[in-house]
Design an enzyme around this catalytic site. Structure first.
Site, PDB file in Angstrom:
ATOM      1  N   GLU A   7       0.794  -1.224   0.000  1.00 29.10           N
ATOM      2  CA  GLU A   7       0.000   0.000   0.000  1.00 29.10           C
ATOM      3  C   GLU A   7       0.832   1.283   0.000  1.00 29.10           C
ATOM      4  OE1 GLU A   7      -2.609  -2.845   2.453  1.00 29.10           O
ATOM      5  OE2 GLU A   7      -0.487  -2.510   2.097  1.00 29.10           O
ATOM      6  N   ASP A  80      -2.118  -5.372   3.051  1.00 28.72           N
ATOM      7  CA  ASP A  80      -2.341  -5.720   4.457  1.00 28.72           C
ATOM      8  C   ASP A  80      -3.195  -6.979   4.623  1.00 28.72           C
ATOM      9  OD1 ASP A  80      -0.847  -3.619   5.333  1.00 28.72           O
ATOM     10  OD2 ASP A  80      -2.532  -2.273   5.706  1.00 28.72           O
ATOM     11  N   ASP A  82      -5.916  -7.983   6.008  1.00 24.22           N
ATOM     12  CA  ASP A  82      -7.285  -7.867   6.518  1.00 24.22           C
ATOM     13  C   ASP A  82      -8.231  -7.623   5.344  1.00 24.22           C
ATOM     14  OD1 ASP A  82      -6.722  -5.277   5.798  1.00 24.22           O
ATOM     15  OD2 ASP A  82      -7.180  -4.385   7.742  1.00 24.22           O
ATOM     16  N   GLU A  84      -9.680  -4.900   4.205  1.00 24.62           N
ATOM     17  CA  GLU A  84      -9.308  -3.771   3.343  1.00 24.62           C
ATOM     18  C   GLU A  84      -8.115  -4.121   2.461  1.00 24.62           C
ATOM     19  OE1 GLU A  84     -10.771  -0.651   2.889  1.00 24.62           O
ATOM     20  OE2 GLU A  84     -12.391  -1.623   3.974  1.00 24.62           O
ATOM     21  N   TYR A 296       0.853  -6.245  12.867  1.00 21.52           N
ATOM     22  CA  TYR A 296      -0.254  -5.521  12.236  1.00 21.52           C
ATOM     23  C   TYR A 296      -1.213  -4.966  13.286  1.00 21.52           C
ATOM     24  CZ  TYR A 296      -3.716  -4.321   8.734  1.00 21.52           C
ATOM     25  OH  TYR A 296      -4.584  -3.632   7.923  1.00 21.52           O
ATOM     26  N   ARG A 298      -4.421  -3.641  13.028  1.00 25.43           N
ATOM     27  CA  ARG A 298      -5.892  -3.726  12.935  1.00 25.43           C
ATOM     28  C   ARG A 298      -6.295  -5.167  13.167  1.00 25.43           C
ATOM     29  NH1 ARG A 298      -4.688  -0.065   8.704  1.00 25.43           N
ATOM     30  NH2 ARG A 298      -5.428   2.038   9.181  1.00 25.43           N
ATOM     31  N   HIS A 343      -6.230 -11.427  13.711  1.00 21.75           N
ATOM     32  CA  HIS A 343      -4.810 -11.714  13.607  1.00 21.75           C
ATOM     33  C   HIS A 343      -4.232 -11.806  15.012  1.00 21.75           C
ATOM     34  CE1 HIS A 343      -5.422 -10.795   9.428  1.00 21.75           C
ATOM     35  NE2 HIS A 343      -5.915  -9.626   9.765  1.00 21.75           N
TER      36      HIS A 343
END
Length: 869
Positions: A7, A80, A82, A84, A296, A298, A343
Site C-alpha cells: 500500500e 495488508d 485484513d 481492506e 499488524y 488492525r 490476527h
C-alpha cells in the site's frame, strides 16, 4: 523480477530491503478504485452491480505497476492482511486486467504477513495463495451498504432537515450513543448524601482513616445519612464513645496483568495515557508497523504466536530476573467477531528492543511503541501479590462501627512494568496502606469529619470509552473505529472538548430525525446483526447479494415513506422529541412553550437559511423573539442564535451580531427587498463575538476609516481590518487592488492611528519591498526525502514556518514547534499538499487538450463548439 505491490512507499522501502534486487517493490498508495459519488454507482435494479472508477491520483500508480509488469510477467499482491488489504489486492488485479497488463499467462499470487520483518516476509513469499473472494465479497457488501445508506438517506436529511450534512450506516449509530448519553446527563438530578470519616490512631501513634458503617446498631446504606443534621448526629455518636479494634482480617490476593493489545484496547489506552485520538493512534501505529517495529495494528485478536511468547519470557528473565517469569506461559484467547480478520495481538516484533533501543526520533512513535512494548511484556509476567486488610472498629455498646481497608504490595510482578489506565478516576480506599494494627487495642480519635456528597451523572464519552462501548455492542470493526469517531467530528455533529465528546445541535437534530423516521436503521441490535451477517459473508457462509437485497428491500421502502413529509411536520415532530431538552418544566408551572415576549405565540424549533437551529415564536413576523437552540438559559452564556443576537439600535437601525460561514460579523439593519446588502463587518478573532457590545459593534461598522489624504500625493489613506488583521491602505478606495498596504500592530490602532504614523508605516513598507529578493531563511534541515530524494527543510515564512521540498511548500500546523517537527511528519505534509495540487491542476490540463485534439481532426466541429461557448 516479480513485481510486489504493497500500500505505502514506506512499507515498500522496508520490504524491498528484505527482498533485495530480485524483486521490484511498488506502492499502490492505498485503494486505487472507488465508487464514483453519483447516482447509479450501485445499481439496485441490476443485481447490485457496482461501477468502479480509478481515482485520478491513482492512475499514475497503476501505470507504474503496469509498466513494471511489462518487464516481468509475475505479480505478487502483498497488501495488508485484513478485509481492506484483500480488497486493495482485488481492485489492483481487476484494474490491471482491464487495462490488459495482466494476461492469461501472468502469474498472480497473494501473500500476507502479520509483521514486516525479514523472517515474516520471506516466509510469506514461500506460501502464496489466491485472493480470498469471500473476504472481498464482505468488503463489497459493506461498501455497497455504506453507499446506499449515505447516497439515499443524506438527500432526505438535506430536504427535510436544513443544515444536516449527511448520515452514515455506522456513524449515525455512534452519534446516537453520544446524544443519548448527553440526554441522560441533562435528565440527571443530583441526590445529596453524607458520609462520616474518622482519623484514628494506634497506641503507637500511627494514624489511619476509617469510615462509619454502623449507626444505632444498623448497617448504613449509601443514602441513609441524607443531610447535614443527620451527619452531625452521627459525628456526635462517634465522638461520645470510646472505640477499640474489634477484628483485623488479612487475606492474600493476586492481581493478574491485562491481555496484550488489540485495536480497540490500544486506542483506549493511548487516549487515557496520552490523550491521543483514535485516528492519531492508528496513524502512529501504521508508521511503526511499516517500519517493522510492531505487528499488524488492525486486529480483533489477543493471542500471541508461540515464538513471541517465548521471546517475551526470555526478555523478562534477562531484564528483571526469573522470579518475574510465571511457571507457565500465559495464554489469551477471545472470540473474535470475524475469524478472517482476527490476527495476532499488537506486539513488538523484537521483544528485546525497548523504545530507547530503537532510537525513535518521532515523539508519538516513541510513546506508543513504549506502551505496546510494556503491555506485551507485562502480559507474560508474574502476577502481583498483595495482602488486603480489613479492620473493624467499634464501641462497646455496638451502636457505632467503623471500617478501615488497605493493602500491602508483597511482590510487584507485572506492576513493575505496566499498569492499565482507567477511563474515569475512582477513589479506592483499598489502595491505602495501613499501619500495624492489633485486635483488642484501643483506637484513639484524632478527628471525626462529616463529608457531603452528591450523586454524579454518567460521564460523557471519550473517544476511548466510545470505542469500548461500540465494541461491546458489536458495532464497527477494528479497521473502522478511527474513521467512525473522526467522521462524526468532521461533520460538525460532535465537538471534542477536554477529550470529551459533546453532541452539537446538528447532531441532536439528525438523531431526533433518524429515530423518528428511520428508527430501525439506528438501532444497536440491527446494526450489530448486520455486522454479523457480513462476517458470515467473509467466512463464506452467506451470499453477499442476498444480504444486500434483504437490506435494500426494507430500506428503500422507508426512504419512500418520507417523500411526502413536510418540513413543518418534521420540525414539529422534533419539537416533541426534544421537548424535555428544549422546553423543560418551569418552576411556577406555567407553559414552557409560551413566548415570553408577546405572551401569545408558542415557541418551537426553527431553522435558518444558514442551516443552524434556533428557538422562535410562532407569531413571527409580528413577534421577533428568538433564543439559542437549547434549554432556556442557553442564551445567557452569550450564544448567538442563527437569526443574530440583538445588541441594540443606532439611528433607528437594529445592530446585530451573526455567526456566518466565514466567522462572526456585525450588521446594521435587516435584509429587505430594497436593502439586500446592509452594512456588515467581520468581528476580529481577538474580540469574542458572544461578548460583543453595541459600542464596539458600531466601531466595527464605521470601518473602513478614512485617515485623510496622503500629504505627498493626495491619495486617501484608510485604516481597516482584513483577513490577516488590522492594516493601512494607501489607495483611492479600499476595494482598489493596487496601492500600498501596511500592517498595524494592534486592533486599537485601526481606530486611533494618525496621519504621521500612517505615513511612516507606509514608507517602511515601500522600502522593505526594495530589500526583497533574498532567499528565505532556513530554520532547520530535516534531511533528504526518503522516497523521492532531495532536501526537506523548514523555512521561515511570512505567515509562519513551512516545509519546503522540491517545488512544494506546506505550512506547518498552528502551534507546531519547528524544532520538534520530524522528517516523518514533514513527508506527510508534503504528500497531502502534493495531492491537493494535483487535484487543482488536472481539470485545467484536460480543458486545454480537448479543443486542440478536435481542431486537428474536424475544424467545423471545433468552430461550432467555440461559437456555442
Amino acid at each position: 523480477m516479480p513485481v510486489v505491490v504493497v500500500e505505502s512507499p514506506a512499507k515498500a522501502k522496508t520490504i524491498n530491503k528484505y527482498l533485495g534486487s530480485d524483486y521490484t517493490v511498488l506502492a499502490s498508495y492505498g485503494h486505487v478504485r472507488d465508487l464514483p459519488p453519483k447516482d447509479g454507482s450501485v445499481d439496485t435494479e441490476h443485481d447490485f452491480e457496482m461501477k468502479w472508477e480509478v481515482a485520478s491520483d491513482s492512475k499514475k500508480h497503476v501505470k507504474a505497476i503496469a509498466d513494471a509488469l511489462a518487464e516481468d510477467n509475475a505479480l505478487i499482491l502483498a497488501t495488508d492482511p485484513d478485509r481492506e488489504g484483500e480488497a486493495i489486492s482485488w481492485h489492483l488485479q481487476e484494474a490491471l486486467t482491464k487495462r490488459r497488463s495482466i494476461k492469461k499467462d501472468t502469474a498472480v499470487s497473494r501473500v500476507t504477513f502479520n509483521a514486516i520483518t525479514k523472517d515474516a516476509v520471506t516466509q510469506a513469499m514461500k506460501n502464496p495463495r489466491q485472493v480470498d473472494m469471500p473476504l472481498v465479497e464482505a468488503y463489497l457488501a459493506r461498501r455497497a451498504l455504506d453507499y446506499l445508506v449515505g447516497f439515499n438517506l443524506s438527500p432526505v436529511l438535506w430536504r427535510k432537515l436544513p443544515g444536516a450534512k449527511s448520515a452514515g450506516r455506522v456513524q449515525s449509530v455512534s452519534l446516537r450513543l453520544i446524544v443519548e448519553r448527553e440526554m441522560e446527563i441533562e435528565a440527571f438530578r443530583a441526590r445529596e448524601y453524607w458520609s462520616v470519616k474518622a482519623l484514628l490512631a494506634t497506641p503507637r501513634g500511627q494514624e489511619f482513616e476509617a469510615r462509619l458503617t454502623v449507626l444505632a446498631g444498623k448497617k448504613l446504606d449509601k443514602f441513609d445519612i441524607e443531610n447535614e443534621t443527620q451527619a452531625e448526629l452521627a459525628v456526635q455518636a462517634i465522638s461520645s464513645r470510646d472505640l477499640s479494634i474489634t477484628s483485623v482480617e488479612a487475606k492474600p490476593a493476586n492481581r493478574n496483568p491485562s491481555a496484550p493489545f488489540m485495536t480497540s484496547t490500544l486506542q483506549q489506552e493511548a487516549s487515557r495515557k496520552f490523550g491521543m485520538g483514535a485516528r492519531q493512534t492508528m496513524s502512529v501505529a501504521q508508521r511503526l508497523y511499516e517500519a517493522g517495529h510492531i505487528t499488524y495494528m488492525r486486529t480483533d485478536g489477543i493471542d500471541m504466536a508461540p515464538e513471541a511468547v517465548h521471546a517475551a519470557r526470555d526478555a523478562i528473565k534477562d531484564r528483571f530476573g526469573k522470579e518475574y517469569v510465571p511457571d507457565s506461559p500465559r495464554m489469551y484467547k477471545n472470540k473474535a467477531k470475524n475469524a478472517q480478520e482476527a490476527h495476532e495481538c499488537i506486539r513488538p516484533t523484537d521483544m528485546t528492543q525497548d523504545a530507547a533501543g530503537l532510537r525513535l526520533t518521532d515523539a508519538d512513535q516513541r510513546k506508543l511503541y513504549d506502551l505496546i512494548w510494556k503491555r506485551t511484556l507485562a502480559c507474560q509476567m508474574a502476577a502481583a501479590r498483595l495482602e488486603r486488610t480489613s479492620v473493624d472498629i467499634g464501641s462497646k455498646d455496638g451502636q457505632v462501627e467503623l471500617r478501615a481497608t488497605g493493602q500491602v504490595l508483597l511482590f510487584d510482578g507485572f506492576l513493575r512494568v505496566y499498569e492499565e489506565g482507567r477511563d474515569d478516576a475512582v477513589v479506592d480506599d483499598d489502595d491505602k496502606r495501613l499501619p500495624q494494627i492489633t485486635a483488642g487495642e484501643p483506637a484513639d480519635k484524632r478527628s471525626v469529619t462529616p463529608e457531603q456528597h452528591f450523586t454524579q451523572p454518567p460521564p460523557r464519552y471519550t473517544e476511548a470509552t466510545l470505542v469500548k462501548r461500540m465494541e461491546e455492542l458489536g458495532i464497527g470493526r477494528p479497521s473502522t473505529y478511527a474513521s467512525i469517531v473522526t467522521t462524526i467530528q468532521d461533520r460538525g455533529y460532535v465537538l471534542k472538548e477536554k477529550n470529551r465528546l459533546i453532541p452539537e445541535d446538528k447532531g441532536r437534530l439528525v438523531i431526533a430525525f433518524l429515530q423518528n423516521y428511520f428508527r430501525k436503521y439506528v438501532g444497536y441490535d440491527f446494526t450489530a446483526g448486520l455486522e454479523d451477517e457480513l462476517d458470515q459473508v467473509s467466512a463464506g457462509e452467506s451470499d453477499y447479494k442476498a444480504v444486500l437485497n434483504r437490506f435494500w428491500r426494507d430500506f428503500s421502502a422507508a426512504i419512500a415513506e418520507t417523500s411526502e413529509l413536510r418540513i413543518t411536520e418534521v420540525l414539529e415532530k422534533i419539537n416533541e422529541v426534544l421537548e424535555p431538552h428544549l422546553f423543560p418544566p418551569t418552576e411556577d408551572g406555567s407553559d414552557p412553550r409560551l413566548c415570553p415576549n408577546c405572551g401569545a405565540g408558542r415557541l418551537s424549533m426553527r431553522t435558518a437559511r444558514s442551516g443552524g437551529a434556533f428557538i422562535g415564536c410562532s407569531n413571527y413576523p409580528e413577534c421577533r423573539y428568538t433564543r439559542a437552540f437549547g434549554p432556556p438559559g442557553a442564551e445567557d452564556d452569550g450564544a448567538i442564535p442563527p437569526d443574530g443576537k440583538l445588541l441594540g439600535e443606532d439611528g433607528g437601525d437594529e445592530i446585530r451580531v451573526f455567526k456566518g460561514r466565514f466567522g462572526p460579523y456585525v450588521q446594521r439593519g435587516a435584509v429587505t427587498e430594497e436593502n439586500k446588502k446592509p452594512p456588515r463587518q467581520s468581528v476580529p478573532k481577538d474580540w469574542p463575538a458572544e461578548d460583543l457590545e453595541l459600542d464596539r459593534a458600531l466601531m466595527l461598522l464605521s470601518l473602513p476609516r478614512q485617515i485623510g489624504p496622503h500629504p505627498e500625493d493626495g491619495v486617501m489613506v484608510w485604516a481597516n481590518i482584513g483577513r490577516y488583521g488590522p492594516y493601512l491602505k494607501h489607495a483611492e478606495s479600499t476595494s482598489d487592488r493596487g496601492g500600498t498596504n501596511a500592517n498595524l500592530e494592534s486592533l486599537d490602532e485601526v481606530f486611533t492611528v494618525g496621519m504621521n504614523r500612517a505615513v511612516q508605516l507606509l514608507a517602511e513598507k515601500v522600502a522593505s519591498r526594495g530589500r526583497r529578493g533574498g532567499a528565505a531563511k532556513t530554520l532547520r534541515s530535516l534531511g533528504d526525502h526518503p522516497d523521492e530524494g532531495g532536501p526537506v527543510d523548514i523555512m521561515e515564512g511570512k505567515y509562519g514556518p513551512y516545509v519546503k521540498w522540491d517545488k512544494i511548500n506546506a505550512t506547518l500546523p498552528k502551534d507546531t514547534d519547528p524544532d520538534a517537527f520530524t522528517l516523518e511528519q514533514a513527508i506527510e505534509l508534503i504528500a497531502a499538499k502534493a495531492a491537493t495540487k494535483g487535484k487543482r491542476k488536472k481539470p485545467a490540463a484536460r480543458a486545454k487538450k480537448a479543443p486542440a485534439k478536435k481542431a486537428a481532426t474536424k475544424k467545423t466541429t471545433t468552430s461550432k463548439k467555440s461559437a456555442a461557448e
